[in-house]
Design an enzyme around this catalytic site. Structure first.
Site, PDB file in Angstrom:
ATOM      1  N   LYS A 281       0.834  -1.198   0.000  1.00 56.09           N
ATOM      2  CA  LYS A 281       0.000   0.000   0.000  1.00 56.09           C
ATOM      3  C   LYS A 281       0.877   1.258   0.000  1.00 56.09           C
ATOM      4  O   LYS A 281       2.008   1.219   0.470  1.00 56.09           O
ATOM      5  CB  LYS A 281      -0.860   0.038   1.271  1.00 56.09           C
ATOM      6  CG  LYS A 281      -1.988  -0.984   1.326  1.00 56.09           C
ATOM      7  CD  LYS A 281      -2.753  -0.867   2.640  1.00 56.09           C
ATOM      8  CE  LYS A 281      -3.886  -1.878   2.720  1.00 56.09           C
ATOM      9  NZ  LYS A 281      -4.927  -1.687   1.704  1.00 56.09           N
ATOM     10  N   ASP A 292      -7.428  -3.320  10.839  1.00 58.85           N
ATOM     11  CA  ASP A 292      -7.863  -4.359   9.892  1.00 58.85           C
ATOM     12  C   ASP A 292      -8.271  -5.668  10.571  1.00 58.85           C
ATOM     13  O   ASP A 292      -8.576  -6.648   9.901  1.00 58.85           O
ATOM     14  CB  ASP A 292      -6.763  -4.605   8.845  1.00 58.85           C
ATOM     15  CG  ASP A 292      -7.338  -4.947   7.479  1.00 58.85           C
ATOM     16  OD1 ASP A 292      -8.539  -4.696   7.253  1.00 58.85           O
ATOM     17  OD2 ASP A 292      -6.594  -5.487   6.641  1.00 58.85           O
ATOM     18  N   ARG A 355     -10.174 -11.661   2.137  1.00 52.58           N
ATOM     19  CA  ARG A 355     -11.037 -12.717   1.603  1.00 52.58           C
ATOM     20  C   ARG A 355     -10.343 -14.078   1.653  1.00 52.58           C
ATOM     21  O   ARG A 355     -11.017 -15.113   1.751  1.00 52.58           O
ATOM     22  CB  ARG A 355     -11.477 -12.346   0.174  1.00 52.58           C
ATOM     23  CG  ARG A 355     -10.344 -12.168  -0.798  1.00 52.58           C
ATOM     24  CD  ARG A 355     -10.759 -11.393  -2.051  1.00 52.58           C
ATOM     25  NE  ARG A 355     -10.918  -9.957  -1.789  1.00 52.58           N
ATOM     26  CZ  ARG A 355     -11.307  -9.069  -2.694  1.00 52.58           C
ATOM     27  NH1 ARG A 355     -11.587  -9.449  -3.929  1.00 52.58           N
ATOM     28  NH2 ARG A 355     -11.427  -7.797  -2.376  1.00 52.58           N
TER      29      ARG A 355
HETATM   30  N1  BES Z   1      -7.977  -3.820   4.576  1.00 54.73           N
HETATM   31  C1  BES Z   1      -8.193  -3.414   3.227  1.00 54.73           C
HETATM   32  C2  BES Z   1      -9.506  -2.659   3.042  1.00 54.73           C
HETATM   33  C3  BES Z   1      -9.613  -1.333   3.739  1.00 54.73           C
HETATM   34  C4  BES Z   1      -9.284  -0.173   3.047  1.00 54.73           C
HETATM   35  C5  BES Z   1     -10.070  -1.236   5.026  1.00 54.73           C
HETATM   36  C6  BES Z   1      -9.410   1.046   3.677  1.00 54.73           C
HETATM   37  C7  BES Z   1     -10.184  -0.017   5.674  1.00 54.73           C
HETATM   38  C8  BES Z   1      -9.854   1.128   4.981  1.00 54.73           C
HETATM   39  C9  BES Z   1      -8.212  -4.640   2.316  1.00 54.73           C
HETATM   40  O1  BES Z   1      -7.408  -5.692   2.706  1.00 54.73           O
HETATM   41  C10 BES Z   1      -7.720  -4.185   0.976  1.00 54.73           C
HETATM   42  O2  BES Z   1      -6.592  -3.805   0.903  1.00 54.73           O
HETATM   43  N2  BES Z   1      -8.581  -4.241  -0.022  1.00 54.73           N
HETATM   44  C11 BES Z   1      -8.228  -3.847  -1.339  1.00 54.73           C
HETATM   45  C12 BES Z   1      -8.829  -4.837  -2.302  1.00 54.73           C
HETATM   46  C13 BES Z   1      -8.347  -4.662  -3.705  1.00 54.73           C
HETATM   47  C14 BES Z   1      -6.890  -5.046  -3.804  1.00 54.73           C
HETATM   48  C15 BES Z   1      -9.201  -5.522  -4.594  1.00 54.73           C
HETATM   49  C16 BES Z   1      -8.785  -2.449  -1.582  1.00 54.73           C
HETATM   50  O3  BES Z   1      -9.875  -2.155  -1.101  1.00 54.73           O
HETATM   51  O4  BES Z   1      -8.103  -1.651  -2.195  1.00 54.73           O
HETATM   52 ZN    ZN Z   2      -7.020  -5.835   4.730  1.00 57.51          ZN
HETATM   53 MN    MN Z   3      -5.418  -5.489   2.016  1.00 61.82          MN
END
Ligand code: BES
Ligand code: ZN
Ligand code: MN
Length: 505
Positions: A281, A292, A355
């Site tokens: 990220k 998380d 997931r």
């Molecule tokens: N933990 C994140 C989702 C999240 C984002 C929670 C912002 C709280 C605040 C999750 O694991 C994630 O990174 N999801 C990705 C999925 C994508 C790669 C399909 C996302 O939402 O960008």
């Molecule tokens: Zn996550």
């Molecule tokens: Mn993630």
């Protein structure tokens, strides 16, 4: 094992017919009418003449009754307290239980340094007022040294006298006991979320969950990394293997139902920190990924609460915990893993890790043949794009999804039903495995994640998936009964659903 408290302290909530000698402040509600503020009906707990003088004083300092406005004035003569806090309830016509809960929370946040307060909000809705005060008073100070720890004159209110007509009635006591237990569970989930990620590793989280579970009389089982590997939990192992701090799977079981009672499986995402892994990220805001594990925290707190409330239902929590880190041992984009139960998944993006751990846990949970399954997770940024940061997205089998969303709206967590469009499922196909963990486009990311999870839910199980990416963690200022940081959402939704299932099947 850490020495930090697992169960945060909350103010004592005491039903009373009038403010006691120790009460320093009286909290009253005001509503916003066309002709200025009005005092919300206090049901005979405060004298009429005193109320009239109080209203004049409040108008003189500009009170309007707007939602969550707080105004403090010296108490009119005839009241034993030193001052009165008037908290706005907004428009009288649209006042509901959560409006009272939010007002109580806003009032509690102004009571820093007050030992004992009394309130008439409890005469409007005892349970909502109790929960609002307890939750509004919650603060997280475990990591403040003497340099910045709040002094006594800034400490949260210690005792709240809830003024009601019948303080000794059985029903009154039962309502306060239930609200106290609920607030404690929400605060427990908040505390876990707020605990920083260097402290709350998967193993530490599992230890705390074990402690909470055994204190509540639950059956506890913890699988460590060797057991996970051996039993084929490929999703949890894959996500966890980039970290020096190995993953866990915690199972907490409460049997509250007689033979034939409904059984509910709870599953919560416990990523103790999400860097994204090799699909790393950006730096800005990454610190928020300490939240998380908000779904897991809520699930752990809820199953313990179900036991505390003696609900006539069987509940088993299945909680995967892992830290998503990039390293030489981390999984790669392009890796294919085998989920628990045998489905193969191509990991296109290591940041779609939630997931992967949930899929293992859902398959395990379904082996027990539950009637219902609720999973909750800080799963997708797309949840916040679709619904903002206070509205959980609820997906799943149609009927149960709608039931969960309706109950969530009733208690003020405001989950909203969302679809799982069949055409999106096709975008999760993989060139090499049964499934890919992401689609190759930006659209409907929250729905795509739900469609991924659906592949792992056993036929015939009534299922709800609650995405709380935004709602589990408040990165903005305090509002209502919600402070900064962990919110404890969706503990109250889940416990209300469990109560509804206990009552109606
Ligand atoms: N933990 C994140 C989702 C999240 C984002 C929670 C912002 C709280 C605040 C999750 O694991 C994630 O990174 N999801 C990705 C999925 C994508 C790669 C399909 C996302 O939402 O960008
Ligand atoms: Zn996550
Ligand atoms: Mn993630």
């Amino acid at each position: 094992m850490s020495t930090h408290s697992i169960r945060p302290e909350l103010p004592e909530l005491v039903p009373a017919s009038a403010p006691g000698k120790a009460a320093e402040v009286l909290v009253v509600g005001t509503t916003a009418g066309g002709d200025g503020p009005e005092l919300a009906l206090a049901d005979g707990v405060v004298d009429e003449a005193v109320l009239a003088e109080l209203l004049d004083d409040l108008i003189a300092v500009g009170a309007t009754g707007a939602a969550e406005e707080t105004v403090r004035v010296p108490a009119p003569s005839g009241l034993s307290v030193a001052s009165v806090v008037a908290v706005g309830l907004g428009d009288a016509q649209s006042l509901d239980a959560d409006g009272i809960r939010r007002a109580a929370g806003a009032a509690a946040r102004t009571l820093k340094g007050v030992g004992t307060a009394a309130t008439t909000l409890s005469a409007l809705d005892l349970g909502a007022a109790a929960e609002g005060f307890a939750l509004g008073a919650y603060t997280f100070t475990a990591f403040r040294s003497a340099k910045t720890a709040p002094a006594d004159d800034a400490a949260p209110v210690r005792t709240v006298e809830l003024l009601v007509a019948a303080p000794k009635a059985r029903e009154t006591k039962a309502t306060v006991a239930r609200s106290t237990a609920i607030a404690r569970a929400v605060a427990t989930a908040r505390e876990l979320v707020n605990t920083p990620p260097n402290i709350l590793s998967p193993a530490e989280f599992a230890d705390r969950a074990r402690q909470l579970g055994s204190d509540a009389g639950l059956k506890v089982e913890v699988l460590d990394e060797k057991a996970l590997e051996k039993s084929g939990y490929g999703g949890i192992v894959g996500v966890g293997k980039g970290s020096s701090r190995p993953p866990r799977l915690v199972r907490l079981a409460y049997s509250g139902g007689k033979r034939g009672a409904a059984s509910v499986a709870l599953v919560g995402k416990g990523v103790t920190f999400d860097t994204g892994g090799i699909s790393i990220k950006p730096a800005a805001g990454m610190e928020n990924m300490t939240s998380d594990m908000g779904g897991a925290a809520a699930v752990v707190a809820t199953v313990a609460l179900a036991a505390e409330l003696n609900l006539k239902v069987n509940v088993t929590a299945t909680v995967p915990m892992a830290e998503n880190m990039p390293s030489a041992t981390a999984q790669r984009p392009g890796d294919v893993l085998t989920q628990y139960g045998g489905t193969t998944v191509e990991v296109i993006n290591t940041d779609a890790e939630g997931r992967l751990i949930l899929a293992d846990a859902i398959v395990r949970a379904c082996e027990d043949d539950p009637d219902y399954l609720i999973d909750t997770a800080t799963l997708t940024g797309a949840q916040m794009v679709a619904l903002g940061n206070r509205t959980p997205g609820v997906m799943g089998t149609d009927e149960f999804r709608d039931r969960v969303a309706r109950i969530s709206q009733g208690i003020g967590e405001n989950g909203w039903p969302m679809p799982m469009p069949a055409e999106i499922r096709g975008d999760l196909s993989s060139k090499v495995a049964d499934l890919a963990n992401v689609t190759n486009n930006r659209w409907g990311g929250m729905l795509a994640a739900a469609l991924f999870l659906k592949e792992f839910v056993a036929d015939g199980v009534q299922w709800a998936h609650i995405d709380v990416a935004g709602p589990a963690y408040n990165t903005g200022g305090a509002w209502g009964y919600t402070g900064k940081g962990g919110t404890g959402v969706p503990v109250r939704t889940m416990i209300s659903v469990l109560e509804d299932i206990a009552a109606n099947g």
